[in-house]
Design a protein around this motif. Sequence first.
Motif, PDB file in Angstrom:
ATOM      1  N   HIS A 113       9.814   7.250  -9.562  1.00 10.52           N
ATOM      2  CA  HIS A 113       8.799   6.672 -10.446  1.00 10.52           C
ATOM      3  C   HIS A 113       7.826   5.713  -9.767  1.00 10.52           C
ATOM      4  O   HIS A 113       6.705   5.552 -10.250  1.00 10.52           O
ATOM      5  CB  HIS A 113       9.484   5.956 -11.614  1.00 10.52           C
ATOM      6  CG  HIS A 113      10.212   6.907 -12.498  1.00 10.52           C
ATOM      7  ND1 HIS A 113       9.584   7.666 -13.451  1.00 10.52           N
ATOM      8  CD2 HIS A 113      11.519   7.248 -12.546  1.00 10.52           C
ATOM      9  CE1 HIS A 113      10.466   8.433 -14.057  1.00 10.52           C
ATOM     10  NE2 HIS A 113      11.653   8.197 -13.522  1.00 10.52           N
ATOM     11  N   VAL A 114       8.247   5.092  -8.670  1.00  9.36           N
ATOM     12  CA  VAL A 114       7.367   4.107  -8.033  1.00  9.36           C
ATOM     13  C   VAL A 114       7.198   4.322  -6.535  1.00  9.36           C
ATOM     14  O   VAL A 114       6.474   3.569  -5.885  1.00  9.36           O
ATOM     15  CB  VAL A 114       7.848   2.657  -8.287  1.00  9.36           C
ATOM     16  CG1 VAL A 114       7.811   2.323  -9.763  1.00  9.36           C
ATOM     17  CG2 VAL A 114       9.221   2.411  -7.700  1.00  9.36           C
ATOM     18  N   GLY A 115       7.858   5.309  -5.977  1.00 12.11           N
ATOM     19  CA  GLY A 115       7.765   5.538  -4.538  1.00 12.11           C
ATOM     20  C   GLY A 115       8.805   4.746  -3.773  1.00 12.11           C
ATOM     21  O   GLY A 115       9.459   3.851  -4.299  1.00 12.11           O
ATOM     22  N   GLY A 134      12.826  -0.261 -17.464  1.00 16.16           N
ATOM     23  CA  GLY A 134      12.042  -1.440 -17.854  1.00 16.16           C
ATOM     24  C   GLY A 134      11.353  -2.083 -16.663  1.00 16.16           C
ATOM     25  O   GLY A 134      10.176  -2.468 -16.749  1.00 16.16           O
ATOM     26  N   HIS A 135      12.042  -2.166 -15.548  1.00 18.31           N
ATOM     27  CA  HIS A 135      11.436  -2.742 -14.340  1.00 18.31           C
ATOM     28  C   HIS A 135      10.333  -1.836 -13.795  1.00 18.31           C
ATOM     29  O   HIS A 135       9.320  -2.330 -13.288  1.00 18.31           O
ATOM     30  CB  HIS A 135      12.500  -3.023 -13.281  1.00 18.31           C
ATOM     31  CG  HIS A 135      13.381  -4.183 -13.613  1.00 18.31           C
ATOM     32  ND1 HIS A 135      12.919  -5.469 -13.726  1.00 18.31           N
ATOM     33  CD2 HIS A 135      14.708  -4.244 -13.891  1.00 18.31           C
ATOM     34  CE1 HIS A 135      13.918  -6.275 -14.034  1.00 18.31           C
ATOM     35  NE2 HIS A 135      15.015  -5.558 -14.153  1.00 18.31           N
ATOM     36  N   HIS A 158       4.455  -0.894 -13.116  1.00 18.84           N
ATOM     37  CA  HIS A 158       3.212  -0.173 -13.401  1.00 18.84           C
ATOM     38  C   HIS A 158       2.193  -1.076 -14.092  1.00 18.84           C
ATOM     39  O   HIS A 158       0.999  -1.039 -13.765  1.00 18.84           O
ATOM     40  CB  HIS A 158       3.480   1.068 -14.250  1.00 18.84           C
ATOM     41  CG  HIS A 158       4.150   2.168 -13.491  1.00 18.84           C
ATOM     42  ND1 HIS A 158       3.669   2.690 -12.309  1.00 18.84           N
ATOM     43  CD2 HIS A 158       5.295   2.846 -13.743  1.00 18.84           C
ATOM     44  CE1 HIS A 158       4.467   3.635 -11.875  1.00 18.84           C
ATOM     45  NE2 HIS A 158       5.475   3.750 -12.721  1.00 18.84           N
ATOM     46  N   ARG A 159       2.643  -1.890 -15.040  1.00 20.66           N
ATOM     47  CA  ARG A 159       1.735  -2.829 -15.716  1.00 20.66           C
ATOM     48  C   ARG A 159       1.125  -3.798 -14.709  1.00 20.66           C
ATOM     49  O   ARG A 159      -0.064  -4.084 -14.738  1.00 20.66           O
ATOM     50  CB  ARG A 159       2.483  -3.613 -16.795  1.00 20.66           C
ATOM     51  CG  ARG A 159       2.364  -3.026 -18.165  1.00 20.66           C
ATOM     52  CD  ARG A 159       2.843  -4.001 -19.231  1.00 20.66           C
ATOM     53  NE  ARG A 159       4.183  -4.513 -19.036  1.00 20.66           N
ATOM     54  CZ  ARG A 159       5.291  -3.906 -19.445  1.00 20.66           C
ATOM     55  NH1 ARG A 159       5.219  -2.759 -20.091  1.00 20.66           N
ATOM     56  NH2 ARG A 159       6.460  -4.446 -19.234  1.00 20.66           N
ATOM     57  N   SER A 160       1.950  -4.291 -13.827  1.00 20.19           N
ATOM     58  CA  SER A 160       1.480  -5.232 -12.822  1.00 20.19           C
ATOM     59  C   SER A 160       0.432  -4.585 -11.913  1.00 20.19           C
ATOM     60  O   SER A 160      -0.591  -5.194 -11.600  1.00 20.19           O
ATOM     61  CB  SER A 160       2.672  -5.718 -12.006  1.00 20.19           C
ATOM     62  OG  SER A 160       2.310  -6.746 -11.146  1.00 20.19           O
ATOM     63  N   ARG A 161       0.672  -3.352 -11.517  1.00 18.45           N
ATOM     64  CA  ARG A 161      -0.293  -2.633 -10.671  1.00 18.45           C
ATOM     65  C   ARG A 161      -1.600  -2.394 -11.409  1.00 18.45           C
ATOM     66  O   ARG A 161      -2.672  -2.501 -10.821  1.00 18.45           O
ATOM     67  CB  ARG A 161       0.300  -1.314 -10.194  1.00 18.45           C
ATOM     68  CG  ARG A 161       1.379  -1.529  -9.135  1.00 18.45           C
ATOM     69  CD  ARG A 161       1.833  -0.264  -8.531  1.00 18.45           C
ATOM     70  NE  ARG A 161       0.722   0.329  -7.794  1.00 18.45           N
ATOM     71  CZ  ARG A 161       0.730   1.561  -7.325  1.00 18.45           C
ATOM     72  NH1 ARG A 161       1.779   2.326  -7.511  1.00 18.45           N
ATOM     73  NH2 ARG A 161      -0.303   2.033  -6.671  1.00 18.45           N
ATOM     74  N   ARG A 162      -1.520  -2.072 -12.718  1.00 21.12           N
ATOM     75  CA  ARG A 162      -2.752  -1.872 -13.499  1.00 21.12           C
ATOM     76  C   ARG A 162      -3.543  -3.171 -13.591  1.00 21.12           C
ATOM     77  O   ARG A 162      -4.764  -3.174 -13.422  1.00 21.12           O
ATOM     78  CB  ARG A 162      -2.425  -1.370 -14.901  1.00 21.12           C
ATOM     79  CG  ARG A 162      -2.260   0.126 -14.986  1.00 21.12           C
ATOM     80  CD  ARG A 162      -2.264   0.613 -16.428  1.00 21.12           C
ATOM     81  NE  ARG A 162      -1.299  -0.054 -17.279  1.00 21.12           N
ATOM     82  CZ  ARG A 162      -0.031   0.297 -17.432  1.00 21.12           C
ATOM     83  NH1 ARG A 162       0.457   1.323 -16.767  1.00 21.12           N
ATOM     84  NH2 ARG A 162       0.765  -0.372 -18.245  1.00 21.12           N
ATOM     85  N   ARG A 163      -2.856  -4.281 -13.867  1.00 30.18           N
ATOM     86  CA  ARG A 163      -3.547  -5.574 -13.951  1.00 30.18           C
ATOM     87  C   ARG A 163      -4.193  -5.928 -12.618  1.00 30.18           C
ATOM     88  O   ARG A 163      -5.331  -6.398 -12.568  1.00 30.18           O
ATOM     89  CB  ARG A 163      -2.577  -6.673 -14.379  1.00 30.18           C
ATOM     90  CG  ARG A 163      -2.274  -6.682 -15.850  1.00 30.18           C
ATOM     91  CD  ARG A 163      -1.549  -7.955 -16.257  1.00 30.18           C
ATOM     92  NE  ARG A 163      -0.326  -8.174 -15.533  1.00 30.18           N
ATOM     93  CZ  ARG A 163       0.881  -7.850 -15.969  1.00 30.18           C
ATOM     94  NH1 ARG A 163       1.038  -7.292 -17.152  1.00 30.18           N
ATOM     95  NH2 ARG A 163       1.952  -8.091 -15.251  1.00 30.18           N
TER      96      ARG A 163
END
Length: 169
Positions: A24-26, A62-63, A68-73
Amino acid sequence: MDAEQFEECWHTHIRHVVAYAERHVGRDAAYDIASATFLTAWRSWDVVPSEPVPWLISVAHGHVRNHHRSRRRRGTLEQRLALLDKASYAGPDASVTATQRAEALAVLAAMPEADREALLLVAWEGLTTAQAAEVLGCRAGTLRMRLHRARARIEASPDLFSPLTRSAQ
């Protein structure tokens, strides 16, 4: 807290959690996700079920969402900074150093959009408060409040914005 049980859980399931996170995140962020997941498990050991894999994957999920939210922000902030940097004047009379300019752009980018736009219309575009209010489709009093809030944020770092705030007054 039973440290031996936690350690056994970690040794048994760490690869599973890392594999889930990696999908999911690499690879680079997967170990951070797994670490955060097991930190959550450590802190909440009393509620971890006897079959912990679904619970661990749920926590990892959840993490991953937070990641992903942090990367979008961060991406949104970087876009705002790039736009502000592109739009800012860097003529020969600019008295702001590169570091100060970057700090100033970061403060501007962190402002609410309505406050930032009010300040930029008055300071950079040279509009009066009445003209800026017309552009933004709000009352002059509303625009003055936005300017006040923007200037209040700037006062925390007055050296960065002295030319900007002088022209905006």
